[in-house]
Write an enzyme that holds these catalytic residues in place. Structure first.
Site, PDB file in Angstrom:
ATOM      1  N   HIS A 177       0.917  -1.215   0.016  1.00  0.00           N
ATOM      2  CA  HIS A 177      -0.029   0.038  -0.062  1.00  0.00           C
ATOM      3  C   HIS A 177       0.819   1.269  -0.037  1.00  0.00           C
ATOM      4  O   HIS A 177       2.002   1.342  -0.186  1.00  0.00           O
ATOM      5  CB  HIS A 177      -1.017  -0.114   1.215  1.00  0.00           C
ATOM      6  CG  HIS A 177      -0.273  -0.178   2.551  1.00  0.00           C
ATOM      7  ND1 HIS A 177       0.634   0.520   2.922  1.00  0.00           N
ATOM      8  CD2 HIS A 177      -0.381  -1.446   3.482  1.00  0.00           C
ATOM      9  CE1 HIS A 177       1.073  -0.008   4.064  1.00  0.00           C
ATOM     10  NE2 HIS A 177       0.382  -0.818   4.414  1.00  0.00           N
ATOM     11  N   HIS A 212       4.089   1.246   2.312  1.00  0.00           N
ATOM     12  CA  HIS A 212       5.366   0.417   1.710  1.00  0.00           C
ATOM     13  C   HIS A 212       5.801   1.516   0.720  1.00  0.00           C
ATOM     14  O   HIS A 212       6.927   1.580   0.700  1.00  0.00           O
ATOM     15  CB  HIS A 212       4.724  -0.845   1.071  1.00  0.00           C
ATOM     16  CG  HIS A 212       4.191  -1.664   1.955  1.00  0.00           C
ATOM     17  ND1 HIS A 212       2.951  -2.069   1.840  1.00  0.00           N
ATOM     18  CD2 HIS A 212       4.809  -2.280   3.276  1.00  0.00           C
ATOM     19  CE1 HIS A 212       2.760  -2.830   2.967  1.00  0.00           C
ATOM     20  NE2 HIS A 212       3.775  -3.199   3.463  1.00  0.00           N
ATOM     21  N   ASP A 230       5.137   0.246  12.659  1.00  0.00           N
ATOM     22  CA  ASP A 230       5.752  -0.690  13.597  1.00  0.00           C
ATOM     23  C   ASP A 230       6.858  -0.139  14.443  1.00  0.00           C
ATOM     24  O   ASP A 230       7.944  -0.728  14.185  1.00  0.00           O
ATOM     25  CB  ASP A 230       6.098  -2.003  12.750  1.00  0.00           C
ATOM     26  CG  ASP A 230       4.778  -2.161  11.910  1.00  0.00           C
ATOM     27  OD1 ASP A 230       4.106  -3.068  12.412  1.00  0.00           O
ATOM     28  OD2 ASP A 230       4.898  -1.953  10.697  1.00  0.00           O
ATOM     29  N   GLN A 286       9.096  -2.749  16.716  1.00  0.00           N
ATOM     30  CA  GLN A 286       9.948  -3.443  15.595  1.00  0.00           C
ATOM     31  C   GLN A 286      11.014  -2.695  15.031  1.00  0.00           C
ATOM     32  O   GLN A 286      12.165  -3.089  15.123  1.00  0.00           O
ATOM     33  CB  GLN A 286       8.968  -3.884  14.360  1.00  0.00           C
ATOM     34  CG  GLN A 286       9.769  -4.513  13.199  1.00  0.00           C
ATOM     35  CD  GLN A 286       8.907  -4.904  11.921  1.00  0.00           C
ATOM     36  OE1 GLN A 286       8.233  -5.840  12.278  1.00  0.00           O
ATOM     37  NE2 GLN A 286       8.758  -4.002  11.123  1.00  0.00           N
TER      38      GLN A 286
HETATM   39  P1  AMP Z   1       4.655  -5.176   6.681  1.00  0.00           P
HETATM   40  O1  AMP Z   1       4.517  -5.459   5.123  1.00  0.00           O
HETATM   41  O2  AMP Z   1       3.498  -4.843   7.321  1.00  0.00           O
HETATM   42  O3  AMP Z   1       5.688  -6.176   7.342  1.00  0.00           O
HETATM   43  O4  AMP Z   1       5.508  -3.778   6.395  1.00  0.00           O
HETATM   44  C1  AMP Z   1       6.828  -3.629   5.807  1.00  0.00           C
HETATM   45  C2  AMP Z   1       7.425  -2.360   6.256  1.00  0.00           C
HETATM   46  O5  AMP Z   1       6.295  -1.378   5.956  1.00  0.00           O
HETATM   47  C3  AMP Z   1       7.763  -2.023   7.834  1.00  0.00           C
HETATM   48  O6  AMP Z   1       8.896  -1.455   7.928  1.00  0.00           O
HETATM   49  C4  AMP Z   1       6.564  -1.463   8.019  1.00  0.00           C
HETATM   50  O7  AMP Z   1       6.732  -0.704   9.331  1.00  0.00           O
HETATM   51  C5  AMP Z   1       6.300  -0.543   7.313  1.00  0.00           C
HETATM   52  N1  AMP Z   1       4.883   0.138   7.023  1.00  0.00           N
HETATM   53  C6  AMP Z   1       3.664  -0.501   7.128  1.00  0.00           C
HETATM   54  N2  AMP Z   1       2.539   0.182   7.093  1.00  0.00           N
HETATM   55  C7  AMP Z   1       3.177   1.307   7.074  1.00  0.00           C
HETATM   56  C8  AMP Z   1       2.755   2.691   6.952  1.00  0.00           C
HETATM   57  N3  AMP Z   1       1.215   3.091   7.163  1.00  0.00           N
HETATM   58  N4  AMP Z   1       3.323   3.870   6.954  1.00  0.00           N
HETATM   59  C9  AMP Z   1       4.650   3.619   6.959  1.00  0.00           C
HETATM   60  N5  AMP Z   1       5.180   2.381   6.947  1.00  0.00           N
HETATM   61  C10 AMP Z   1       4.341   1.363   6.761  1.00  0.00           C
END
Ligand code: AMP
Length: 294
Positions: A44, A47, A160, A163
């Site tokens: 989204h 990312h 996150d 994390q």
């Molecule tokens: P995920 O695919 O959920 O594991 O996220 C991958 C990366 O994208 C991680 O570093 C998340 O913190 C980051 N991320 C997910 N959602 C958002 C968001 N709304 N804004 C900024 N970074 C995000």
């Protein structure tokens, strides 16, 4: 060592560590700065903000997509987690990503795999209390991705937050040379933090969801106005239940670096929460405004 000829649409894809390293080695030979954006896919705008930030500081950007089984608990959503590799690849190509790294579980965890990275005390509070083993899974897979790619920079979202703090700690402690870059949370217009899990929300749940961010913002305001952090956090917890969240895992105000309860006024603070709408668990966090020490 073999390079990759595979493409999804126009986007080159590496499936193995060897293919990934082959691509990275070529860029290195050309003297290029390389960035990695690790994800679990279902991409989204959040990312894509990581990708844009990476593009701003690097010549080459690769995105990994791996839904890591070891960071999901037995009753969590691993099997129903959204997966759309073709759609993701189109988004990445549109955002000028140079390479998609999409290993399968056997490539990441071959037979005999036995080593894990313990995330230390940062993994104990907050999500660590409610998702046992989650951060060991995250720390292990991110360490592997960082060592596989050996990028100059890797971008992680503040969405996150725990994390992010753990990954910074792991990279420092294990002398991983990749620089960890935080990226601010990207939100919908109504304040809801973008998340692949938002796709699970029913229309009614989606209507309630932005009150998570609104409540955290109100907690930040209360603390700025002089309400003691404990009191502001207790108010926020009740407010979320009033707004329609069915269950709250936590709403806490923590030291932004140690994630321990916020003690001194001269320390940076962060308010973090995890709350449930039906079967969907949402997390969010905001920085506290700097507080006066007089
Ligand atoms: P995920 O695919 O959920 O594991 O996220 C991958 C990366 O994208 C991680 O570093 C998340 O913190 C980051 N991320 C997910 N959602 C958002 C968001 N709304 N804004 C900024 N970074 C995000």
């Amino acid at each position: 060592m073999q390079g990759t000829d595979e493409k999804i649409g126009t986007l080159p894809v590496a499936r193995t560590v060897a293919q990934l390293r082959h691509a990275v080695a070529e860029w290195r030979r050309a003297g290029e700065v390389i960035a990695l954006v690790p994800t679990m896919g279902a991409l989204h705008r959040g990312h894509l903000a990581l990708l844009a930030q990476a593009k701003g500081v690097a010549d080459r950007v690769m995105t990994s997509i791996f839904v890591n089984p070891t960071q999901f608990g037995p009753n969590e959503d691993f099997s129903r987690y959204p997966r759309d590799l073709a759609g993701d690849a189109a988004k990445l190509a549109g955002a000028s990503c140079d390479l998609l790294y999409a290993p399968d579980a056997a490539e990441m965890y071959p037979a005999g795999f036995a080593t894990t990275v313990s995330a230390g005390p940062l993994a104990d509070p907050l999500d660590g209390r409610f998702r046992p083993g989650h951060f060991a899974g995250v720390a292990t897979v991110v360490t592997k991705l960082l060592l596989q790619a050996r990028a100059d920079i890797a971008c992680f979202g503040e969405k996150d937050y725990q994390q992010l703090q753990i990954i910074r700690r792991v990279a420092r402690d294990l002398d991983i040379e990749t620089r960890i870059e935080p990226v601010p949370t990207v939100r919908e217009e109504d304040g809801l933090a973008l998340s692949s899990r938002n796709a699970y929300l029913s229309p009614e749940e989606r209507r309630i969801a932005p009150s998570l961010q609104r409540t955290l913002a109100a907690v930040v305001e209360r603390v700025a106005a002089g309400v003691p952090p404990q009191e502001a956090a207790a108010w926020g917890a009740e407010e979320l239940l009033r707004a329609g969240f069915v269950k709250l895992d936590y709403l806490e105000i923590c030291d932004a670096e140690t994630l321990l309860p916020l003690a001194a006024k001269d320390r940076p603070g962060r308010v973090l929460a995890a709350a449930w709408l039906g079967k969907t668990r949402l997390i969010d966090n905001l920085a506290l405004a700097p507080r006066s020490t007089v």
